[in-house]
Design a protein around this motif. Structure first.
Motif, PDB file in Angstrom:
ATOM      1  N   ASP A  50       0.856  -1.175   0.000  1.00  0.00           N
ATOM      2  CA  ASP A  50       0.000   0.000   0.000  1.00  0.00           C
ATOM      3  C   ASP A  50       0.898   1.233   0.000  1.00  0.00           C
ATOM      4  O   ASP A  50       2.069   1.158   0.328  1.00  0.00           O
ATOM      5  CB  ASP A  50      -0.912   0.012   1.224  1.00  0.00           C
ATOM      6  N   ASN A  51       0.341   2.364  -0.379  1.00  0.00           N
ATOM      7  CA  ASN A  51       1.136   3.573  -0.451  1.00  0.00           C
ATOM      8  C   ASN A  51       1.312   4.253   0.898  1.00  0.00           C
ATOM      9  O   ASN A  51       2.058   5.232   1.000  1.00  0.00           O
ATOM     10  CB  ASN A  51       0.530   4.551  -1.458  1.00  0.00           C
ATOM     11  N   ASP A  52       0.647   3.767   1.943  1.00  0.00           N
ATOM     12  CA  ASP A  52       0.863   4.315   3.281  1.00  0.00           C
ATOM     13  C   ASP A  52       2.285   3.982   3.737  1.00  0.00           C
ATOM     14  O   ASP A  52       3.019   4.851   4.214  1.00  0.00           O
ATOM     15  CB  ASP A  52      -0.158   3.748   4.276  1.00  0.00           C
ATOM     16  N   ARG A  53       2.677   2.739   3.589  1.00  0.00           N
ATOM     17  CA  ARG A  53       4.040   2.347   3.948  1.00  0.00           C
ATOM     18  C   ARG A  53       5.050   3.051   3.049  1.00  0.00           C
ATOM     19  O   ARG A  53       6.104   3.517   3.522  1.00  0.00           O
ATOM     20  CB  ARG A  53       4.203   0.827   3.850  1.00  0.00           C
ATOM     21  N   ILE A  55       1.883  13.571   6.464  1.00  0.00           N
ATOM     22  CA  ILE A  55       0.439  13.759   6.566  1.00  0.00           C
ATOM     23  C   ILE A  55      -0.245  12.727   5.680  1.00  0.00           C
ATOM     24  O   ILE A  55      -0.008  12.677   4.467  1.00  0.00           O
ATOM     25  CB  ILE A  55       0.025  15.188   6.150  1.00  0.00           C
ATOM     26  N   LEU A  56      -1.075  11.874   6.285  1.00  0.00           N
ATOM     27  CA  LEU A  56      -1.795  10.821   5.572  1.00  0.00           C
ATOM     28  C   LEU A  56      -3.245  11.258   5.395  1.00  0.00           C
ATOM     29  O   LEU A  56      -3.983  11.399   6.375  1.00  0.00           O
ATOM     30  CB  LEU A  56      -1.746   9.508   6.356  1.00  0.00           C
ATOM     31  N   MET A  63      -7.344   1.203   7.703  1.00  0.00           N
ATOM     32  CA  MET A  63      -6.794   1.754   8.932  1.00  0.00           C
ATOM     33  C   MET A  63      -5.590   0.958   9.435  1.00  0.00           C
ATOM     34  O   MET A  63      -4.640   1.539   9.978  1.00  0.00           O
ATOM     35  CB  MET A  63      -7.880   1.804  10.002  1.00  0.00           C
ATOM     36  N   ALA A  64      -5.601  -0.352   9.253  1.00  0.00           N
ATOM     37  CA  ALA A  64      -4.453  -1.149   9.698  1.00  0.00           C
ATOM     38  C   ALA A  64      -3.188  -0.706   8.988  1.00  0.00           C
ATOM     39  O   ALA A  64      -2.121  -0.579   9.593  1.00  0.00           O
ATOM     40  CB  ALA A  64      -4.718  -2.635   9.448  1.00  0.00           C
ATOM     41  N   SER A  65      -3.306  -0.448   7.687  1.00  0.00           N
ATOM     42  CA  SER A  65      -2.167   0.016   6.902  1.00  0.00           C
ATOM     43  C   SER A  65      -1.704   1.393   7.355  1.00  0.00           C
ATOM     44  O   SER A  65      -0.504   1.653   7.498  1.00  0.00           O
ATOM     45  CB  SER A  65      -2.565   0.060   5.422  1.00  0.00           C
TER      46      SER A  65
END
Length: 378
Positions: free
Chosen positions: A165-168, A183-184, A229-231
């Motif tokens: 995912d792009n969060d990581r 900032i996410l 949300m977990a990511s």
């Protein structure tokens, strides 16, 4: 947020740090940019570009990590849902990536701003040389006044090497670029102690330590994204662990998130920022093998922050070479640290359990030097 919680937000040192940061990474989720019916939503993208431009004009360097390539390619290809097989995902990404890059370029052109697209794979971050090349590219784009728009290279990434995912990816880029805040932005307005869609969930405005997350249940992604949300929680903890404070907020609140930061959930960064090399060892590099340690070696490495010597190694597994990152395991098999091996696995086979005085001079240096070793517990 209630008036009371908003007041508490106003005095948060973490939020002040995010608001005052001179170099930030802003990650924008697929759900904030695309829909299954219409594909890429240019109107919403323009509003986000407006917020980013305002922050840049206020004196902050901003790197955008943009999801949405696959989502942007779904409608043009006549698909009715996010594809599950790799080939169709990559086909959608190849169509959507072009549309996404063009939309960002057109949007920032309203301000006379140039956009540079940076596509990364997990391998680019895991390999130290590629890692440095990406870092230099981002730095040069910033120095030239361009906006770097980063995305995972979905057209070539495989299921085995994806960031997931792009969060990581955003958390890794934040440290890679020396950002002072992350900032996410997505379709959720913060971290809750449960699923807000089921009712009775309470917003957690501040996360200052792991204890603040006790009892928190995080869910998976929605129809358009791979995160959830977990990511986001995992990415926020990764960045905060590296010393980068994080704000998790709704894309609809981007203007506030990018000014006062008085929305969402703020994650405090650890007081001492990890060096670029130690961060790479701990979070970015692929582990190529394992070193099994006795109890004394674990105490020296984890407790005493000492270099790992051959005398404390009871076994090895995997095929690795000098310069590769390896996991260090305690007698129970639990990973206690990661480090850069000074020897090939084949060389270490004949060194196990031997003290330095029993080895030839060229083999008397530490197996993992303390400067190249990072505990996973701290």
């Amino acid at each position: 947020m209630t008036a009371e919680s908003d007041s508490a937000v106003g005095v948060s040192a973490t939020r002040a740090t995010i608001a005052d940061a001179k170099r930030i990474v802003v990650k924008i989720g697929s759900s904030a940019l695309t829909s299954l019916v219409g594909g890429l939503d240019v109107g919403r993208l323009d509003l986000l570009a407006d917020a980013v431009e305002a922050r840049m004009r206020a004196g902050t360097d901003v790197i955008v990590v943009s999801s949405g390539a696959i989502g942007a390619g779904i409608a043009p290809l006549g698909l009715t849902k996010r594809p599950r097989d790799l080939a169709t995902k990559q086909a959608a990404a190849s169509v959507g990536q072009l549309a996404l890059a063009h939309a960002w370029g057109t949007s920032f052109a309203r301000y006379g701003r140039t956009v540079g697209q940076v596509l990364l794979t997990a391998e680019d971050i895991a390999r130290r040389t590629n890692h440095r090349n990406a870092q230099r590219t981002l730095d040069r784009l910033r120095s030239l006044g361009a906006v770097a728009v980063v995305n995972e290279n979905d057209t070539v990434a495989t299921a085995e090497i994806r960031f997931g995912d792009n969060d990581r990816l955003a958390a890794l880029v934040a440290h890679l670029a020396g950002a002072e805040a992350l900032i996410l932005l997505s379709d959720v307005d913060g971290l809750y102690d449960g699923d807000p869609r089921k009712g009775h969930a309470v917003l957690i405005p501040e996360v200052n330590s792991p204890e603040d997350l006790d009892g928190v249940v995080a869910g998976s992604g929605g129809a358009l994204g791979t995160g959830g949300m977990a990511s986001k929680l995992s990415a926020a903890r990764l960045a905060a662990d590296a010393g980068v404070p994080v704000l998790l907020a709704a894309a609809a609140d981007a203007d506030v998130a990018l000014t006062t930061a008085h929305v969402g959930t703020a994650f405090a960064g650890r007081p001492v920022r990890l060096s670029s090399r130690r961060f790479w060892v701990r979070h970015a590099a692929d582990v190529q093998g394992d070193l099994h340690l006795d109890a004394g070696a674990v105490t020296a490495v984890v407790g005493g922050r000492r270099s790992l010597l051959s005398a404390g190694i009871t076994g090895i597994s995997g095929r690795f070479y000098g310069g590769d990152v390896v996991a260090l395991r305690d007698p129970d098999g639990l990973v206690v640290a990661r480090g850069v091996a000074a020897y090939d696995a084949s060389e270490l086979t004949g060194m196990l359990g031997k003290s330095s005085s029993d080895l030839s001079p060229e083999l008397q240096r530490p197996v993992v030097h303390a400067d190249d070793l990072v505990s996973v517990a701290t």
